[in-house]
Design a protein around this motif. Structure first.
Motif, PDB file in Angstrom:
ATOM      1  N   ASN A 109       1.082  -1.126   0.619  1.00 56.60           N
ATOM      2  CA  ASN A 109       0.236  -0.663   0.259  1.00 56.60           C
ATOM      3  C   ASN A 109       1.103   1.356   0.264  1.00 56.60           C
ATOM      4  OD1 ASN A 109      -2.085  -1.636  -0.082  1.00 56.60           O
ATOM      5  ND2 ASN A 109      -2.771  -1.169   2.470  1.00 56.60           N
ATOM      6  N   LEU A 110       0.525   2.462   0.682  1.00 56.82           N
ATOM      7  CA  LEU A 110       0.731   3.462   0.340  1.00 56.82           C
ATOM      8  C   LEU A 110       2.503   3.740   0.709  1.00 56.82           C
ATOM      9  CD1 LEU A 110      -1.546   6.493   0.110  1.00 56.82           C
ATOM     10  CD2 LEU A 110       0.244   6.174  -2.330  1.00 56.82           C
ATOM     11  N   PRO A 111       2.474   3.005   2.174  1.00 59.74           N
ATOM     12  CA  PRO A 111       3.456   3.235   3.155  1.00 59.74           C
ATOM     13  C   PRO A 111       4.423   2.154   2.126  1.00 59.74           C
ATOM     14  CG  PRO A 111       1.720   2.678   4.195  1.00 59.74           C
ATOM     15  CD  PRO A 111       1.120   2.774   3.112  1.00 59.74           C
ATOM     16  N   GLU A 112       4.283   1.463   1.804  1.00 57.95           N
ATOM     17  CA  GLU A 112       4.914   0.068   1.060  1.00 57.95           C
ATOM     18  C   GLU A 112       6.186   0.815  -0.721  1.00 57.95           C
ATOM     19  OE1 GLU A 112       2.935  -2.134   4.383  1.00 57.95           O
ATOM     20  OE2 GLU A 112       1.942  -0.367   2.429  1.00 57.95           O
ATOM     21  N   LEU A 170      10.432   2.616  -3.018  1.00 54.86           N
ATOM     22  CA  LEU A 170      10.255   4.064  -4.117  1.00 54.86           C
ATOM     23  C   LEU A 170      12.179   4.417  -4.106  1.00 54.86           C
ATOM     24  CD1 LEU A 170      10.011   6.698  -6.370  1.00 54.86           C
ATOM     25  CD2 LEU A 170       9.624   7.896  -4.572  1.00 54.86           C
ATOM     26  N   GLU A 171      12.418   4.068  -2.908  1.00 55.37           N
ATOM     27  CA  GLU A 171      14.003   4.180  -2.912  1.00 55.37           C
ATOM     28  C   GLU A 171      14.629   3.382  -3.398  1.00 55.37           C
ATOM     29  OE1 GLU A 171      14.783   7.244  -0.938  1.00 55.37           O
ATOM     30  OE2 GLU A 171      12.529   7.924  -0.754  1.00 55.37           O
ATOM     31  N   GLN A 172      14.215   2.360  -3.597  1.00 57.48           N
ATOM     32  CA  GLN A 172      14.926   1.258  -4.277  1.00 57.48           C
ATOM     33  C   GLN A 172      14.573   1.847  -5.985  1.00 57.48           C
ATOM     34  OE1 GLN A 172      12.618  -2.227  -2.899  1.00 57.48           O
ATOM     35  NE2 GLN A 172      14.817  -3.043  -2.676  1.00 57.48           N
ATOM     36  N   ALA A 173      13.644   1.983  -6.346  1.00 59.46           N
ATOM     37  CA  ALA A 173      13.507   2.991  -7.880  1.00 59.46           C
ATOM     38  C   ALA A 173      14.045   3.467  -7.839  1.00 59.46           C
ATOM     39  CB  ALA A 173      11.737   3.044  -7.983  1.00 59.46           C
ATOM     40  N   LEU A 174      14.633   4.672  -6.594  1.00 62.53           N
ATOM     41  CA  LEU A 174      15.581   5.683  -7.336  1.00 62.53           C
ATOM     42  C   LEU A 174      16.680   5.320  -7.578  1.00 62.53           C
ATOM     43  CD1 LEU A 174      13.801   8.875  -5.310  1.00 62.53           C
ATOM     44  CD2 LEU A 174      13.252   8.147  -7.368  1.00 62.53           C
ATOM     45  N   ALA A 175      17.065   4.345  -6.431  1.00 55.75           N
ATOM     46  CA  ALA A 175      18.428   3.576  -6.711  1.00 55.75           C
ATOM     47  C   ALA A 175      19.144   3.326  -8.054  1.00 55.75           C
ATOM     48  CB  ALA A 175      18.838   2.566  -6.084  1.00 55.75           C
ATOM     49  N   VAL A 176      18.415   2.982  -9.265  1.00 59.00           N
ATOM     50  CA  VAL A 176      18.538   2.152 -10.285  1.00 59.00           C
ATOM     51  C   VAL A 176      18.139   3.337 -11.514  1.00 59.00           C
ATOM     52  CG1 VAL A 176      17.467  -0.627  -9.720  1.00 59.00           C
ATOM     53  CG2 VAL A 176      16.081   1.646 -10.793  1.00 59.00           C
ATOM     54  N   MET A 224       0.982  10.759   2.003  1.00 56.15           N
ATOM     55  CA  MET A 224       1.998   9.721   1.864  1.00 56.15           C
ATOM     56  C   MET A 224       2.001  10.310   0.195  1.00 56.15           C
ATOM     57  SD  MET A 224       1.837   6.622   4.519  1.00 56.15           S
ATOM     58  CE  MET A 224      -0.053   6.424   4.638  1.00 56.15           C
ATOM     59  N   LEU A 225       1.019  10.504  -0.105  1.00 54.34           N
ATOM     60  CA  LEU A 225       0.565  10.658  -2.103  1.00 54.34           C
ATOM     61  C   LEU A 225       2.043  11.373  -2.370  1.00 54.34           C
ATOM     62  CD1 LEU A 225      -0.122   9.560  -4.633  1.00 54.34           C
ATOM     63  CD2 LEU A 225      -2.399  10.886  -4.048  1.00 54.34           C
ATOM     64  N   ARG A 226       1.088  12.309  -1.638  1.00 57.17           N
ATOM     65  CA  ARG A 226       2.456  13.780  -2.007  1.00 57.17           C
ATOM     66  C   ARG A 226       3.662  13.526  -1.758  1.00 57.17           C
ATOM     67  NH1 ARG A 226      -2.288  16.134  -0.576  1.00 57.17           N
ATOM     68  NH2 ARG A 226      -3.272  17.627  -1.850  1.00 57.17           N
ATOM     69  N   GLN A 227       4.362  13.055  -0.342  1.00 58.20           N
ATOM     70  CA  GLN A 227       5.432  12.515  -0.127  1.00 58.20           C
ATOM     71  C   GLN A 227       6.745  12.163  -1.364  1.00 58.20           C
ATOM     72  OE1 GLN A 227       6.422  10.741   3.588  1.00 58.20           O
ATOM     73  NE2 GLN A 227       4.854  11.564   4.205  1.00 58.20           N
ATOM     74  N   PHE A 228       5.272  11.001  -1.906  1.00 56.12           N
ATOM     75  CA  PHE A 228       5.948   9.997  -2.761  1.00 56.12           C
ATOM     76  C   PHE A 228       6.423  11.525  -4.180  1.00 56.12           C
ATOM     77  CE2 PHE A 228       5.587   7.654  -7.121  1.00 56.12           C
ATOM     78  CZ  PHE A 228       5.800   5.915  -6.173  1.00 56.12           C
ATOM     79  N   ARG A 281      10.107  13.679  -7.063  1.00 56.77           N
ATOM     80  CA  ARG A 281      10.877  15.686  -7.265  1.00 56.77           C
ATOM     81  C   ARG A 281      11.722  15.828  -6.981  1.00 56.77           C
ATOM     82  NH1 ARG A 281       5.691  18.591  -8.071  1.00 56.77           N
ATOM     83  NH2 ARG A 281       4.736  18.417  -9.761  1.00 56.77           N
ATOM     84  N   ALA A 282      12.549  15.220  -5.993  1.00 53.77           N
ATOM     85  CA  ALA A 282      13.619  15.772  -5.052  1.00 53.77           C
ATOM     86  C   ALA A 282      14.779  15.663  -5.479  1.00 53.77           C
ATOM     87  CB  ALA A 282      13.429  16.010  -3.458  1.00 53.77           C
ATOM     88  N   ALA A 283      13.998  13.337  -6.555  1.00 52.27           N
ATOM     89  CA  ALA A 283      15.483  13.313  -7.096  1.00 52.27           C
ATOM     90  C   ALA A 283      16.326  13.459  -8.537  1.00 52.27           C
ATOM     91  CB  ALA A 283      15.659  11.670  -6.870  1.00 52.27           C
ATOM     92  N   GLY A 284      14.843  15.026  -8.937  1.00 50.49           N
ATOM     93  CA  GLY A 284      14.969  14.888 -10.404  1.00 50.49           C
ATOM     94  C   GLY A 284      14.367  13.962 -10.925  1.00 50.49           C
ATOM     95  N   VAL A 285      13.452  13.296 -11.354  1.00 51.02           N
ATOM     96  CA  VAL A 285      12.378  12.214 -11.764  1.00 51.02           C
ATOM     97  C   VAL A 285      11.125  12.310 -11.829  1.00 51.02           C
ATOM     98  CG1 VAL A 285      12.084  10.008 -12.059  1.00 51.02           C
ATOM     99  CG2 VAL A 285      14.038  10.523 -10.462  1.00 51.02           C
TER     100      VAL A 285
END
Length: 312
Positions: free
Chosen positions: A114-117, A122-128, A214-218, A223-227
């Motif tokens: 769900n949104l928490p997961e 997302l952290e894993q996704a941004l790492a690739v 949580m949705l806005r955090q996502f 965006r903070a990662a430039g993606v």
């Protein structure tokens, strides 16, 4: 007394034989079903094994990002994972095929998330090093850990026997499903749709505020990662069309997309127009996850909305 005992014994034997015959018939009728929306029932426990990569996602192994390929990462739940369908039938795989060799689409879906997961994934996704992150949503993603789904009465009051029959009998699952429907109809048990409206219908309720945050955090973390980021929202597949009762969640996500100025695909109207009944979207009678046709319609909408943006 002897005659009555014999009659009773014959009735028990006849009933047992009839149930055994009904079970074999039911298993034959649903012989092509290999998955379920309930992972603990007869079909859910017989789901085929799938391969996973070293990240634990149902996808091929992949290396560092190539400068010559546009990398899209999809974060989602069991719909992205593709419960009940082959890898090639999932919208992630179909999307990659439609876009062509200059694109790669990585599937970061996991059942039960769900949104928490999603925030953790997302952290894993941004790492690739993705060029784009697509968040797949489903109404149950907005449930919080503090929310408690309604629990209907089981068909049998003995938990151990109930679980054993749930895991081993198609007929028992059919009867249990009818019993759940009866409870909701007469008001013994609360329906899922009513529970969601009660907990999340008011946008100022604690759970609604929490999930919106949580949705806005996502969005903000990407965006903070430039993606760049986009959203695809699948409708609740137990209901489509005019009777759809969770429209308020879609409208709420649409408002977030407007405020945040991101592209979003709401599949609610497309599915209602493209499929005669909600069941025609399902993998099978036992599995309400979207089938290959539904995944294909999702791809069409994604391409229509994002292809030009991805090309840029």
């Amino acid at each position: 007394m002897k005659r009555r005992s014999v009659t009773a014994a014959m009735m028990v034997v006849s009933l047992a034989s009839a149930l055994a015959a009904a079970e074999q018939i039911a298993r034959y009728v649903y012989r092509d079903a290999h998955s379920s929306a309930n992972a603990t029932d007869y079909f859910g426990t017989r789901a085929a094994a799938v391969r996973t990569n070293h990240f634990g996602f149902r996808d091929v192994e992949f290396g560092p990002k190539s400068p010559h390929r546009y990398r899209i990462v999809i974060v989602g739940d069991s719909l992205t994972w593709g419960v009940g369908i082959d890898e090639r039938e999932r919208f992630s795989n179909q999307l990659e095929q439609v876009l062509g060799p200059q694109y790669e689409v990585l599937n970061f879906g996991r059942p039960g998330n769900n949104l928490p997961e999603h925030l953790l994934v997302l952290e894993q996704a941004l790492a690739v090093a993705p060029d784009f992150v697509l968040l797949q949503l489903y109404p149950n993603d907005f449930e919080t850990r503090d929310m408690r789904r309604p629990v209907p009465y089981t068909l049998l009051p003995w938990p151990v026997l109930n679980q054993r029959l749930t895991e081993s009998s198609v007929v028992y699952n059919m009867l249990a499903g009818e019993w759940r429907s009866i409870q909701e109809t007469v008001g013994i048990s609360e329906s899922y749709a009513h529970y969601m409206r009660r907990e999340l219908g008011d946008p100022k309720s604690p759970h609604a505020i929490q999930t919106a945050g949580m949705l806005r955090q996502f969005i903000e973390r990407a965006r903070a990662a430039g993606v760049p980021i986009g959203i695809v929202f699948f409708p609740w597949l137990d209901s489509l069309g005019k009777s759809y009762s969770l429209a308020f969640l879609h409208d709420r996500v649409g408002q977030v997309c407007t405020v945040e100025q991101i592209r979003c695909v709401d599949l609610r109207a497309d599915f209602a127009a493209g499929f005669r009944t909600a069941q025609s979207v399902w993998v099978s009678h036992w599995d309400s996850h979207p089938n290959a046709r539904a995944n294909r319609r999702a791809v069409n909408e994604l391409v229509a909305t994002f292809a030009g943006h991805w090309h840029e």
